[in-house]
Design an enzyme around this catalytic site. Structure first.
Site, PDB file in Angstrom:
ATOM      1  N   ASN A  76      -5.286  12.273   1.113  1.00  0.00           N
ATOM      2  CA  ASN A  76      -4.378  11.405   1.882  1.00  0.00           C
ATOM      3  C   ASN A  76      -5.200  10.625   2.894  1.00  0.00           C
ATOM      4  O   ASN A  76      -6.415  10.807   3.007  1.00  0.00           O
ATOM      5  CB  ASN A  76      -3.274  12.226   2.570  1.00  0.00           C
ATOM      6  N   LYS A  77      -4.527   9.752   3.623  1.00  0.00           N
ATOM      7  CA  LYS A  77      -5.177   8.864   4.583  1.00  0.00           C
ATOM      8  C   LYS A  77      -6.161   9.612   5.470  1.00  0.00           C
ATOM      9  O   LYS A  77      -5.870  10.715   5.933  1.00  0.00           O
ATOM     10  CB  LYS A  77      -4.073   8.204   5.432  1.00  0.00           C
ATOM     11  N   GLN A 124      -1.498   2.099  10.017  1.00  0.00           N
ATOM     12  CA  GLN A 124      -0.234   2.212   9.261  1.00  0.00           C
ATOM     13  C   GLN A 124       0.830   2.950  10.066  1.00  0.00           C
ATOM     14  O   GLN A 124       2.021   2.688   9.927  1.00  0.00           O
ATOM     15  CB  GLN A 124      -0.461   2.958   7.942  1.00  0.00           C
ATOM     16  N   ALA A 180       0.788   5.141  -2.120  1.00  0.00           N
ATOM     17  CA  ALA A 180       0.580   5.443  -3.537  1.00  0.00           C
ATOM     18  C   ALA A 180       1.743   5.046  -4.451  1.00  0.00           C
ATOM     19  O   ALA A 180       1.539   4.309  -5.436  1.00  0.00           O
ATOM     20  CB  ALA A 180       0.243   6.925  -3.693  1.00  0.00           C
ATOM     21  N   ASP A 214      -1.951  10.524  -1.750  1.00  0.00           N
ATOM     22  CA  ASP A 214      -2.338   9.582  -2.805  1.00  0.00           C
ATOM     23  C   ASP A 214      -2.628  10.260  -4.121  1.00  0.00           C
ATOM     24  O   ASP A 214      -2.615   9.643  -5.179  1.00  0.00           O
ATOM     25  CB  ASP A 214      -3.559   8.781  -2.372  1.00  0.00           C
ATOM     26  N   ARG A 232      -7.543  -0.423  -6.630  1.00  0.00           N
ATOM     27  CA  ARG A 232      -7.864   0.635  -5.651  1.00  0.00           C
ATOM     28  C   ARG A 232      -8.084   1.946  -6.430  1.00  0.00           C
ATOM     29  O   ARG A 232      -7.402   2.182  -7.428  1.00  0.00           O
ATOM     30  CB  ARG A 232      -6.746   0.820  -4.620  1.00  0.00           C
ATOM     31  N   ARG A 285       0.879  -1.179   0.000  1.00  0.00           N
ATOM     32  CA  ARG A 285       0.000   0.000   0.000  1.00  0.00           C
ATOM     33  C   ARG A 285       0.908   1.217   0.000  1.00  0.00           C
ATOM     34  O   ARG A 285       2.124   1.108   0.092  1.00  0.00           O
ATOM     35  CB  ARG A 285      -1.020  -0.013   1.164  1.00  0.00           C
TER      36      ARG A 285
HETATM   37  O1  MRU Z   1      -4.409   3.108   2.454  1.00  0.00           O
HETATM   38  P1  MRU Z   1      -2.948   3.317   2.278  1.00  0.00           P
HETATM   39  O2  MRU Z   1      -2.117   2.738   3.378  1.00  0.00           O
HETATM   40  O3  MRU Z   1      -2.480   2.890   0.917  1.00  0.00           O
HETATM   41  O4  MRU Z   1      -2.770   4.903   2.361  1.00  0.00           O
HETATM   42  C1  MRU Z   1      -1.478   5.415   2.214  1.00  0.00           C
HETATM   43  C2  MRU Z   1      -1.410   6.879   2.430  1.00  0.00           C
HETATM   44  O5  MRU Z   1      -2.385   7.527   2.715  1.00  0.00           O
HETATM   45  C3  MRU Z   1      -0.067   7.516   2.195  1.00  0.00           C
HETATM   46  O6  MRU Z   1       0.089   8.642   2.995  1.00  0.00           O
HETATM   47  C4  MRU Z   1       0.069   7.930   0.718  1.00  0.00           C
HETATM   48  O7  MRU Z   1      -0.248   6.869  -0.126  1.00  0.00           O
HETATM   49  C5  MRU Z   1       1.435   8.404   0.406  1.00  0.00           C
HETATM   50  S1  MRU Z   1       2.617   7.106   0.473  1.00  0.00           S
HETATM   51  C6  MRU Z   1       4.126   7.750   0.044  1.00  0.00           C
END
Ligand code: MRU
Length: 349
Positions: free
Chosen positions: A251-252, A200, A53, A241, A93, A51
């Site tokens: 973002n998350k 995470q 991006a 993302d 996704r 996971r």
């Molecule tokens: O659901 P995830 O774990 O894929 O979400 C990841 C994030 O939100 C990260 O902050 C984002 O992808 C940047 S990763 C360099």
């Protein structure tokens, strides 16, 4: 500056297969999964074996290469089967634009070699996927370098989710900023939001920073605003993302709350991203698709239900932080500040 390597491999092509560290099992177990079929790679992205991006983009690249590698028949048949692999992976996704960016890049390479001998098609696609992976590592190092002037000699930095080596081909974006600053001799303490529901921050950011000897402390997400208000945080750095053309940032989930708290208390809020995460085709954050994840990620903790049976759950996986709350975007091409539409356009060249 010393370009220190991180101590683990997130994803690689090895022995005609895609190999990934299983991020669902960290920090308890370090297990590398071997995928030899495209649907397995798509499933690994969907279920978050891998996971983040940029890492999703790299996985998609190798997934397409695997599709070509496994394809049978003449050039036309190999092209057709590789296109099917692209379609399958694109559905894994919805939010991280790097997935679509990588697949488009693989499609473009496929179009260039479509009439070549079969072996040449397969080799060209594997080489392209490997290039996407290698480039991502380089971009993360460049992001870290671009950020050096923004990071004080000594600082406590808050981050949300995991935008680290595990979320990229290595080094990380937000955590690349941390790693580069530490390698440049700065004293950085990282406060990691645990990042409910998938954790995470607690599981992955804590694991990779502790493993590389970087000072990290985990807090419950709900503690972030009061630490910011109490003057305990010098700056926030997160990954993303997808960045819309106007600078809005997906973002998350929970990132927006951190950005609001940072703005309320005059703490800089930085977003670190490779250029592949900037989506010039999406005008504003409102047009970014937000993934809904399975209810069980919220209703269960460590396999145990914590919410009464029958009570519904919402699990949006990302939120949008409006550009006006972002102090600067730190990209491999440079640092962009408001007004973002102009700044992003200028870097796009
Ligand atoms: O659901 P995830 O774990 O894929 O979400 C990841 C994030 O939100 C990260 O902050 C984002 O992808 C940047 S990763 C360099």
């Amino acid at each position: 500056m010393e370009n220190k390597k991180q101590s683990f491999v997130t994803i690689e092509w090895r022995d005609q297969a895609v190999v990934m560290i299983d991020q669902r099992l960290l920090p308890h177990q370090e297990k590398y999964n071997i995928y030899r079929e495209v649907p397995e790679v798509a499933e690994a992205i969907k279920t978050m074996v891998i996971r983040g991006a940029p890492a999703i983009g790299v996985a998609a690249g190798f997934g397409v290469a695997l599709g070509a590698h496994n394809a049978r028949g003449d050039a036309a048949a190999v092209v057709e089967q590789t296109k099917q692999a692209c379609d399958l992976l694109a559905a894994a996704r919805p939010t991280a634009v790097n997935l679509f960016w990588a697949i488009e890049r693989m499609r473009a390479r496929l179009a260039q070699v479509a009439t070549a001998p079969v072996q040449q098609i397969k080799e060209a696609l594997l080489a392209e996927a490997q290039t996407i992976c290698d480039e991502d590592l380089g971009l993360c190092h460049r992001i870290g370098e671009q950020a050096l002037d923004l990071i004080p000699q000594s600082a406590t930095l808050l981050t949300h989710c995991n935008a680290g080596g595990l979320a990229t081909a290595g080094h990380g974006t937000a955590l690349g900023v941390v790693r580069s600053a530490v390698q440049a001799g700065k004293r950085i303490k990282v406060i990691a939001d645990e990042t409910r529901p998938f954790l995470q921050g607690a599981r992955l950011t804590a694991w990779e920073l502790a493993r590389d000897g970087i000072d990290v402390t985990v807090i419950a997400d709900v503690a972030a605003a009061s630490l910011i208000a109490g003057g305990k945080i010098d700056l926030v750095v997160v990954g993303t993302d997808r960045v819309a053309a106007n600078g809005d940032v997906a973002n998350k989930i929970g990132t927006y709350s951190v950005a609001l708290a940072a703005r309320a208390h005059n703490v800089p809020f930085y977003v670190a991203a490779p250029w592949s995460t900037i989506d010039l085709n999406t005008a504003t954050g409102a047009a970014i698709p937000i993934e809904d994840r399975p209810a069980e990620e919220v209703s269960h903790v460590l396999g145990q239900r914590i919410i009464p049976e029958g009570v519904p759950v919402l699990n949006p996986a990302f939120d949008i932080t409006p550009a006006e709350l972002v102090t600067a975007l730190i990209t491999d091409r440079g640092v962009v500040r408001a007004p973002y539409i102009e700044g992003i356009k200028a870097l796009a060249g």
